[in-house]
Design a protein around this motif. Structure first.
Motif, short mmCIF file in Angstrom:
data_model
loop_
_atom_site.label_atom_id
_atom_site.label_comp_id
_atom_site.label_asym_id
_atom_site.label_seq_id
_atom_site.Cartn_x
_atom_site.Cartn_y
_atom_site.Cartn_z
N UNK C 23 0.83 -1.20 0.00
CA UNK C 23 0.00 0.00 0.00
C UNK C 23 0.87 1.25 0.00
N UNK C 24 1.91 1.23 0.83
CA UNK C 24 2.79 2.39 0.91
C UNK C 24 3.45 2.66 -0.44
N UNK C 25 3.92 1.62 -1.07
CA UNK C 25 4.62 1.80 -2.35
C UNK C 25 3.70 2.41 -3.39
N UNK C 26 2.48 1.89 -3.49
CA UNK C 26 1.53 2.44 -4.47
C UNK C 26 1.25 3.91 -4.17
N UNK C 27 0.97 4.18 -2.89
CA UNK C 27 0.65 5.56 -2.52
C UNK C 27 1.83 6.48 -2.79
N UNK C 28 3.03 6.01 -2.51
CA UNK C 28 4.21 6.84 -2.73
C UNK C 28 4.40 7.14 -4.21
#
Lengths: 262, 221, 216
Positions: C23-28
């Motif tokens: 999730x963090x990677x996509x959001x970043x």
């Protein structure tokens, strides 16, 4: 002869130093890590005497001054100021009320007015009531020529004015001796004169002073003694006339030639 | 799209209560964070190694784990150690601890930026360590940290919304309650968005103005 | 302390770590694109574009992420979007990140002294040349520490998705606690997991900061 109000008992050797010695250094050594900055320095400054220290940067002049008022602790040797041994932690604050220091970077407190800069220490350390401290501070500021600037903040003053405030601030504590660490080196040339004038006035009034400086004309005028330092030790000392016209040591000659060429 | 604003006005008192609770939580938590930050910064600069280690550990642990987790730990895990708090207090404690870690670094930077020359000058005048801190270091540190401080206040206000997860009826929690009863999502959230925005923007603007009063430009460092 | 219960649930914990990082990677990634676009919009001379960007940035920085999450989760259906938790979480985190990243980039660009921009323009450089050879190389270095610092906080903020029922590390942790009633052990391990991800990155940021200071 020996100060009756000394905070620390002084050693027996003290009896041998001459009467009137304000500052006494004996075989002082100081190292910063592996760097041996002061190598066995000995100096006696009598009351009212003006000693000027000259030498290349790195020769230990500033370190010497900072040892006198305890900003740096010495590794070996002894420093006595007005009968108090510097190095005894209990005596340290007292030592600092007897000897004042003025720095190259002024180090005024930017969040206080000029008046409060000068009056703060007498109030907090000597316990002077506010009106008295402020009145005396105002007088001192007149003496250094800054009467109209009492309510100003340091950021509103020129370098020369700030340095004069710094001198007044140190004087406010009523010291018996003053240390000056290259106090004009950070100033624009046209502002140097006003500071030197104040220092000259202090010398004429009989203040005991140790001055580290490159201003040779000033040294010639005001100094009782000029000492040349190199690599942490005294090389040569004498009256200004002696030192400037006829230095004995080759290192002194080289240094003076470089400095006076400017 | 016609909006039904009556759904919101009907629950005005709930919104009010939520708002007051949000403000209360923010004030309490930030006060705690401020105190913790000051103590923490001094501890980090202490000569005693154990003090420095404890402070450094506190800062790193709280800044590298989620605030939500910290809230859960205070509310759900601490009772096993005999420390039981109601959800509001638990939330305030957790929030204070979290923001306090950031405040520690803010204070530390503020204190460090005061030139050592001034401290030497003060020492040369005979001032004691305590006097130097109180009259020379602290007033300037406060001025230095003021901008990041305002930012931390905003973060605290926004962080108070996390307490919804432990059923604290602050502003967001109230919004969710109203939403679950009326299903008028857009209206209620639009209102709450506006309130939060006014809270954060208003607070930072006021603090900026206050700053200009407290720290006149002539005394600027 | 009963570590057996935690060990038995390790697959859930590991899954949680992956879900969080995902999730963090996509959001970043998405957030950086949005943020860059918004930062550029802020430099635009068209008032509408500039103000729209300002409004977006101000809105998403002045309101809580958790509220944005709920707003999008409950509100998207009104726009006809069939919302699932993942979409809501991604959209919310992306818009939130975009606003903060836009500000970080803007501060970085502005930190390149105006004098340099003046000098470059006096030499006749066009705007794209100015950006490419003078501004971006310098701004790039300055923005790196706060940017990476923000990325770290995105990893931590994924924990908010828990509240709308999205599965990530914290949610998995809570379900393990519900099953085993061992909050202390679980929180300790989960805390350690987050710490293990974030702390090395924080150290990297500190090193980057030192490098930036050295060049000034």
């Amino acid at each position: 002869m020996i100060r009756p109000d000394a905070a620390t008992p002084v050693s027996a050797e003290m009896a041998e130093t001459s009467i009137g010695d304000m500052i006494h250094l004996a075989d002082v050594h100081k190292s910063f890590g592996s760097l041996h900055v002061l190598r066995g320095v000995s100096l006696d400054v009598a009351a009212g005497e003006v000693v000027v220290l000259i030498g290349a940067s790195g020769s230990g002049k500033s370190t010497l001054l900072r040892c006198v008022n305890g900003l740096e602790a010495i590794d070996r040797g002894e420093i006595i100021v007005d009968g108090l041994r510097v190095g005894d932690p209990k005596a340290l604050r007292q030592v600092r009320t007897r000897v004042g220091m003025v720095f190259q970077q002024f180090n005024l407190f930017p969040h206080m007015t000029v008046l409060r800069n000068v009056a703060m220490a007498p109030m907090l350390v000597l316990g002077q009531p506010r009106d008295e401290a402020e009145a005396r501070s105002a007088e001192l500021l007149v003496r250094v020529g800054l009467k109209e600037k009492v309510a100003a903040y340091p950021s509103q003053l020129s370098g020369g004015q700030q340095q004069r405030v710094a001198i007044a601030r140190a004087l406010a504590m009523g010291p018996k001796a003053m240390l000056f660490d290259e106090v004009t080196s950070a100033l624009d040339p046209e502002l140097v004169g006003e500071v030197l004038r104040v220092m000259r006035g202090l010398a004429e009034d009989g203040m005991t002073m140790i001055v580290v400086t490159h201003e040779m004309a000033f040294a010639g005028d005001v100094a009782d003694r000029v000492v040349f330092m190199d690599e942490g030790a005294f090389v040569e000392e004498g009256s200004p006339q002696q030192m400037f016209s006829d230095p004995r040591d080759v290192r002194t000659k080289q240094f003076l030639r470089r400095i006076l060429e400017k | 799209m016609l909006f039904d604003w009556s759904s919101v006005t009907r629950y005005l008192d709930l919104i009010e209560q939520g708002l007051f609770l949000t403000i209360q939580i923010s004030v309490v938590a930030f006060s705690g964070a401020f105190a913790l930050g000051l103590v923490g910064a001094l501890a980090r600069r202490s000569r005693l190694l154990p003090l420095r280690l404890i402070a450094a550990t506190y800062v790193e642990v709280l800044r590298n784990t989620p605030c939500m987790l910290q809230i859960f730990v205070v509310y759900f895990a601490l009772p096993s150690f005999g420390l039981k708090f109601d959800n509001v207090v638990a939330g305030e404690i957790a929030l204070a601890l979290n923001v306090g870690a950031y405040m520690t670094e803010v204070f530390r930077a503020g204190i460090q930026s005061i030139s050592s020359g001034q401290i030497e000058a003060a020492a040369s005048l005979g001032l004691s360590g305590t006097q130097i801190f109180r009259h020379v270091v602290f007033p300037q540190a406060i001025q230095n940290i003021y901008p990041p401080l305002i930012n931390m206040v905003t973060i605290t206000i926004l962080g108070s919304s996390l307490l919804t997860a432990i059923a604290v009826p602050e502003l967001l929690g109230s919004a969710l309650v109203i939403q679950s009863r009326t299903f008028r999502t857009i209206e209620i959230f639009a209102v709450v968005t506006g309130i939060y925005f006014v809270l954060t923007f208003g607070t930072s603007t006021l603090m900026n103005l206050l700053g200009r009063r407290l720290f006149p430009a002539r005394a600027r460092l | 302390m009963d570590w057996q219960a935690v060990w038995d649930s390790r697959s859930l914990l590991i899954e949680g770590v992956f879900l969080t990082l995902e999730l963090a990677a996509v959001a970043i990634c998405l957030g950086s694109v949005v943020g860059l676009a918004a930062a550029l919009a802020r430099t635009s001379r068209l008032a509408v574009v500039n103000w729209a960007a300002q409004g977006y940035i101000g809105l998403f920085r002045g309101t809580p992420l958790l509220m944005q999450l709920f707003f999008i989760y409950f509100g998207l259906p009104y726009l006809g979007v069939n919302v699932d938790r993942a979409v809501a979480a991604i959209v919310a985190l992306t818009l939130y990140s975009g606003a903060y990243i836009a500000e970080i980039v803007r501060a970085g660009i502005e930190s390149v002294a105006k004098g340099q921009r003046d000098a470059a323009q006096s030499l006749g450089l066009s705007f794209p040349q100015l950006m490419r050879y003078v501004v971006i190389p310098q701004a790039g270095l300055v923005t790196l520490p706060p940017l990476v610092g923000f990325y770290i906080s995105v990893v931590k903020d994924t924990s908010l998705a828990y509240v709308i029922g999205y599965s990530e590390l914290l949610r998995n942790a809570q379900s393990i606690i519900d099953r085993t009633a061992r909050p202390i052990e679980v929180y300790l391990v989960v805390g350690l997991l987050y710490f293990a991800i974030c702390f090395p990155l924080s150290r990297m940021v500190a090193r980057l900061e030192k490098r930036v200071m050295a060049t000034r």
